[in-house]
Design a protein around this motif. Structure first.
Motif, short mmCIF file in Angstrom:
data_model
loop_
_atom_site.label_atom_id
_atom_site.label_comp_id
_atom_site.label_asym_id
_atom_site.label_seq_id
_atom_site.Cartn_x
_atom_site.Cartn_y
_atom_site.Cartn_z
N VAL A 57 0.84 -1.20 0.00
CA VAL A 57 0.00 0.00 0.00
C VAL A 57 0.88 1.25 0.00
O VAL A 57 0.64 2.21 -0.74
N SER A 58 1.90 1.24 0.84
CA SER A 58 2.79 2.40 0.93
C SER A 58 3.48 2.67 -0.41
O SER A 58 3.65 3.83 -0.81
N LEU A 59 3.88 1.62 -1.10
CA LEU A 59 4.55 1.79 -2.40
C LEU A 59 3.58 2.23 -3.48
O LEU A 59 3.91 3.06 -4.33
N LEU A 60 2.35 1.68 -3.46
CA LEU A 60 1.36 2.03 -4.47
C LEU A 60 0.90 3.48 -4.34
O LEU A 60 0.45 4.08 -5.32
N GLU A 61 0.96 4.02 -3.14
CA GLU A 61 0.57 5.42 -2.96
C GLU A 61 1.54 6.37 -3.62
O GLU A 61 1.20 7.51 -3.92
N ARG A 62 2.76 5.91 -3.86
CA ARG A 62 3.80 6.78 -4.46
C ARG A 62 4.53 6.04 -5.58
O ARG A 62 5.73 5.82 -5.51
N PRO A 63 3.82 5.61 -6.64
CA PRO A 63 4.47 4.84 -7.70
C PRO A 63 5.55 5.66 -8.39
O PRO A 63 5.38 6.85 -8.66
N GLY A 64 6.69 5.02 -8.64
CA GLY A 64 7.81 5.68 -9.30
C GLY A 64 8.68 6.50 -8.39
O GLY A 64 9.74 6.96 -8.80
N GLU A 65 8.26 6.70 -7.11
CA GLU A 65 9.04 7.49 -6.17
C GLU A 65 9.79 6.58 -5.20
O GLU A 65 9.39 5.43 -4.97
N ALA B 84 14.10 -9.94 -7.17
CA ALA B 84 14.87 -8.80 -6.69
C ALA B 84 15.97 -8.41 -7.67
O ALA B 84 16.30 -7.23 -7.81
N SER B 85 16.55 -9.39 -8.37
CA SER B 85 17.64 -9.09 -9.30
C SER B 85 17.14 -8.54 -10.63
O SER B 85 17.87 -7.88 -11.36
N ASN B 86 15.88 -8.81 -10.97
CA ASN B 86 15.29 -8.30 -12.21
C ASN B 86 13.84 -7.93 -11.93
O ASN B 86 12.91 -8.56 -12.42
N PRO B 87 13.62 -6.86 -11.14
CA PRO B 87 12.27 -6.58 -10.64
C PRO B 87 11.32 -6.06 -11.71
O PRO B 87 11.71 -5.31 -12.60
N ARG B 88 10.07 -6.48 -11.58
CA ARG B 88 9.01 -5.91 -12.40
C ARG B 88 8.19 -4.90 -11.62
O ARG B 88 7.62 -3.99 -12.20
N PHE B 89 8.10 -5.10 -10.28
CA PHE B 89 7.25 -4.23 -9.47
C PHE B 89 8.01 -3.53 -8.35
O PHE B 89 7.92 -2.32 -8.20
N VAL B 90 8.77 -4.27 -7.54
CA VAL B 90 9.40 -3.70 -6.36
C VAL B 90 10.91 -3.66 -6.57
O VAL B 90 11.56 -4.70 -6.63
N GLU B 91 11.44 -2.44 -6.70
CA GLU B 91 12.87 -2.26 -6.92
C GLU B 91 13.54 -1.86 -5.62
O GLU B 91 13.06 -0.97 -4.90
N GLY C 31 16.04 2.73 -0.11
CA GLY C 31 14.69 2.27 0.16
C GLY C 31 14.17 1.44 -0.98
O GLY C 31 14.90 0.62 -1.55
N TYR C 32 12.92 1.69 -1.36
CA TYR C 32 12.27 0.87 -2.38
C TYR C 32 11.46 1.79 -3.31
O TYR C 32 11.09 2.91 -2.96
N ARG C 33 11.20 1.26 -4.53
CA ARG C 33 10.41 2.03 -5.49
C ARG C 33 9.50 1.07 -6.23
O ARG C 33 9.90 -0.04 -6.61
N PHE C 34 8.24 1.49 -6.42
CA PHE C 34 7.30 0.67 -7.18
C PHE C 34 7.43 0.98 -8.66
O PHE C 34 7.32 2.13 -9.08
N LEU C 35 7.68 -0.05 -9.46
CA LEU C 35 7.84 0.09 -10.90
C LEU C 35 6.52 -0.17 -11.61
O LEU C 35 5.70 -0.95 -11.15
N GLY C 36 6.34 0.46 -12.72
CA GLY C 36 5.18 0.18 -13.54
C GLY C 36 4.01 1.10 -13.23
O GLY C 36 3.91 1.69 -12.16
N PRO C 37 3.09 1.23 -14.20
CA PRO C 37 1.93 2.10 -14.03
C PRO C 37 0.89 1.49 -13.10
O PRO C 37 0.75 0.26 -13.02
N VAL C 38 0.17 2.32 -12.40
CA VAL C 38 -0.93 1.89 -11.55
C VAL C 38 -2.18 2.64 -11.95
O VAL C 38 -2.13 3.75 -12.49
#
Length: 706
Positions: free
Chosen positions: A43-51, A90-97, A103-110
């Protein structure tokens, strides 16, 4: 520890949907088991996709100050559980980088949608019995209320969306392939091989063996379009000396080709296309868009485009034309549309992505969707853009993602019934190899890692390299351990070079979408913010190489951009202590300079890379070292030789500086190189390169498109 998400919100990403109200995660509509803490991280990642969501942000949100837990262990475990639920790597992420130490970043459009709810607190309507006018008003009010309720029902029902139901691989020959893909209904046509040996091939729409297309008597021809009835190709001729090329009509099965009048088009893929009624041909000439009759007569300019036009496709009724436009300054690609008479030119998805990276739209036969490819977060996927809406429909003009990575899906084309999308599927990957003189063969190096532009520190203990195909700069020990990422998107890196003291790495950097020319950057080897070497605008800056004392960098200026005079394209040296820039005498028109390790010489090439020239700092003069097509020159550690590959990648050579003697070091016959076809040297002067091991096949994507 638990936080309350915004009520009534659902978030879709790829084939997943997170219901923030119920705390449920679904994949293709099926509920996935996930614990509360990993879900709250999502939820925390989806609230700030790409950040970037920092670890401290997550601690404050999920672990209040009065909660005593092992935060680091708990968060790492939650991230692992989340990746497990999403099938992420983790080595080739589609969603969670994971961003090391950040920290972490959510990849892809939501895509967010809201549940529609009713309070049930509507006030009752009070009417006086017996008055006819009152009854009429009651009837009107009841009708309005019924219409509103009907509208609310239609607006609140789940919208019908296109969905992928399956994917079938049609080819399996392992050969390099290229678009555009064209189909006559029973076969798919495409390019196979590499320029200049590119050939036209075909495969059944049901899959099977790849076969050559029918013999085409037009030399060096490649297809632009296929007629709507599937009987004829629209083709042009590939040449390396011209920007414009003639147009031919070539029968698909047999027959003589014919010129389309005197039409000349831009030498790019899909720069001409038939209208669906076969009454007009649209084509690009420079930045202008034209149409003409099928015989080449009655040519009319429709409009000037904001860049190079390609990827033309007419609507099913031939009333409008969708085109892709390449911004020549930034490299960005965007989708545009206009009417058949040239009016109403407009961008289809302004602001949808920054920078825009979408192209190659094709209409479904019923005209309901435009299917196109778009690149986001380094992965190219297929998308569908709704074209029509109906009464009370919730359909919008927002694109709907059809495929997700890690494979790139390119050059879509629809089957005749619209139920299948044929696409070129590519998963770029390379294998790093080094030449072994004893076996006289190339062998895997660093486990055959998918990396290129490898540069060793002076002591040979460290390497700087680019991940392929992401073009992110990394450094590690020479055995591949202690890896650290040094650059992050949108900054793309090329040709890293270690400073002699091993404390910094210089590289070429390009910030995508910002319209800047490529510049030289320097970044600390232990990580930090990359810094421009020359803050002032000096044009294009490429090929940075350190002087042996580490106080200067030699670089090429404006190697491949248009300039007013030859004096604006040369080789220059910047003093890193004073930032003063000094041209190398007589270097006008040269590029790709390499400083010898002993500091005495420079080597460089002219723009056409047809010879290698040597500059002697003592005599301040240039002289020809070798005359042949040159690629990626590299000095030997003892400064006695310059190694290079020929432009056709048939062999690896070296030339001795003392007597100009050229000898072949290794054959490259039968080898396909990946990426920019880079070559370099290991610490023992053995040649290195990146072999292409990409997946490169044709796929059929089955989908429902309501």
């Amino acid at each position: 520890m638990k936080t309350d998400p915004a009520p009534g919100t659902r978030v879709r990403f790829g084939i997943f949907e997170a219901d923030l109200r119920s705390g449920e995660l679904r994949r293709d509509g099926l509920k996935i088991k996930i614990q509360e803490l990993p879900f709250q991280v999502l939820v925390s990642l989806l609230e700030r996709p790409g950040e970037v969501v920092t670890r401290e942000d997550l601690r404050k949100r999920l672990w209040p100050a009065d909660t005593f837990v092992d935060f680091e262990h708990g968060l790492s475990k939650a991230i692992n559980k989340l990746r497990e639920a999403l099938g992420d790597d983790a080595s080739n992420p589609r969603f969670v980088e994971t961003l090391t130490r950040r920290g972490y970043r959510f990849l892809g459009p939501v895509e967010r949608t809201d549940h529609t709810s009713s309070t049930g607190n509507e006030e009752p309507v009070h009417v006086r019995q017996g008055a006819p006018s009152s009854r009429r008003w009651v009837m009107v009010a009841a009708g309005v209320l019924a219409a509103l309720l009907a509208g609310a029902y239609w607006l609140s029902r789940p919208s019908t969306r296109p969905e992928v139901t399956g994917m079938v691989q049609l080819t399996n020959d392992g050969q390099a392939k290229s678009g555009p893909l064209l189909s006559d209904g029973s076969r798919i046509y495409f390019g196979e091989g590499n320029i200049p040996s590119l050939e036209m091939a075909q495969v059944s729409v049901h899959g099977g063996e790849v076969a050559p297309a029918a013999a085409i008597s037009v030399p060096q021809a490649f297809p632009l379009d296929i007629s709507p009835d599937g009987s004829e190709f629209l083709m042009t001729q590939f040449t390396t000396t011209a920007d414009m090329a003639p147009v031919w009509v070539v029968p698909v099965l047999a027959g003589s080709p014919r010129r389309v009048g005197n039409l000349m088009v831009n030498l790019n893929p899909q720069t001409a296309a038939w209208s669906q009624d076969m009454q007009r041909i649209a084509f690009a000439r420079g930045d202008d868009l034209y149409t003409a009759s099928p015989d080449g007569t009655d040519a009319k300019k429709l409009v000037s485009l904001p860049g190079d036009g390609f990827g033309f496709h007419w609507s099913p009724d031939s009333s409008c034309l969708d085109i892709s436009v390449l911004n020549k300054k930034t490299g960005a690609q965007s989708l545009w549309e206009l009417r058949a008479d040239g009016t109403n030119l407009h961008q289809l998805l302004p602001g949808w992505s920054n920078p825009p990276a979408e192209c190659c739209g094709v209409w479904t036969p019923d005209g309901k969707y435009l299917v196109f490819q778009a690149t986001r977060n380094g992965v190219t996927a297929l998308w569908a853009l709704p074209q029509t809406t109906g009464l009370f429909s919730r359909a919008s003009r927002q694109p709907i993602q059809l495929t997700t990575g890690p494979m790139d899906m390119l050059s879509p084309v629809l089957s005749r019934d619209g139920k299948r999308i044929f696409s070129l599927g590519i998963q770029p990957r390379g294998k790093l190899v080094r030449y072994d003189a004893r076996s006289k063969s190339f062998v895997p190096y660093l486990g055959g890692a998918s990396i290129e532009d490898v540069d060793f520190s002076k002591n040979g203990k460290w390497i700087a390299y680019l991940s392929y195909p992401q073009n992110s700069l990394w450094r590690s020990k020479a055995d591949g351990s202690s890896k650290l990422q040094l650059t992050f998107p949108p900054l793309q890196a090329l040709l890293p070079r270690w400073s002699p003291d091993g404390k910094q790495v210089a590289f070429i950097g390009l910030k995508l979408g910002e319209g800047e020319a490529v510049k030289i950057y320097v970044v600390p080897a232990d990580g930090g913010e990359p810094e421009r070497v020359l803050p002032q605008d000096t044009g294009e800056e490429t090929d940075p190489v350190w002087s042996p004392d580490g106080n200067r960098l030699v670089f090429s200026k404006n190697s491949f951009v248009e300039v007013r005079s030859l004096q604006e394209r040369d080789i220059e040296v910047v003093d890193l202590r004073t930032r003063q820039v000094t041209p190398v005498p007589g270097s006008e028109g040269l590029y790709s300079a390499r400083w010898s390790p002993d500091g005495r010489y420079l080597v460089a090439m002219p723009r056409d890379s047809t010879r290698l020239t040597l500059f002697d700092f003592k005599s301040q003069k240039w002289q020809e070292l070798v005359k042949m097509a040159i690629g990626f020159p590299s000095w030997s550690r003892d400064s006695k030789y310059v190694y290079f590959n020929d432009a056709s990648n048939t062999a690896f050579y070296r030339v001795r500086v003392r007597d100009r003697k050229v000898e072949q070091v290794a054959s490259l016959a039968g080898m396909t190189m990946a990426g920019e076809q880079w070559t370099g040297l290991a610490p023992d002067d053995s040649p290195m390169l990146l072999l292409d091991t990409s997946i490169d096949e044709i796929y059929a994507v089955d989908w429902t498109a309501p």
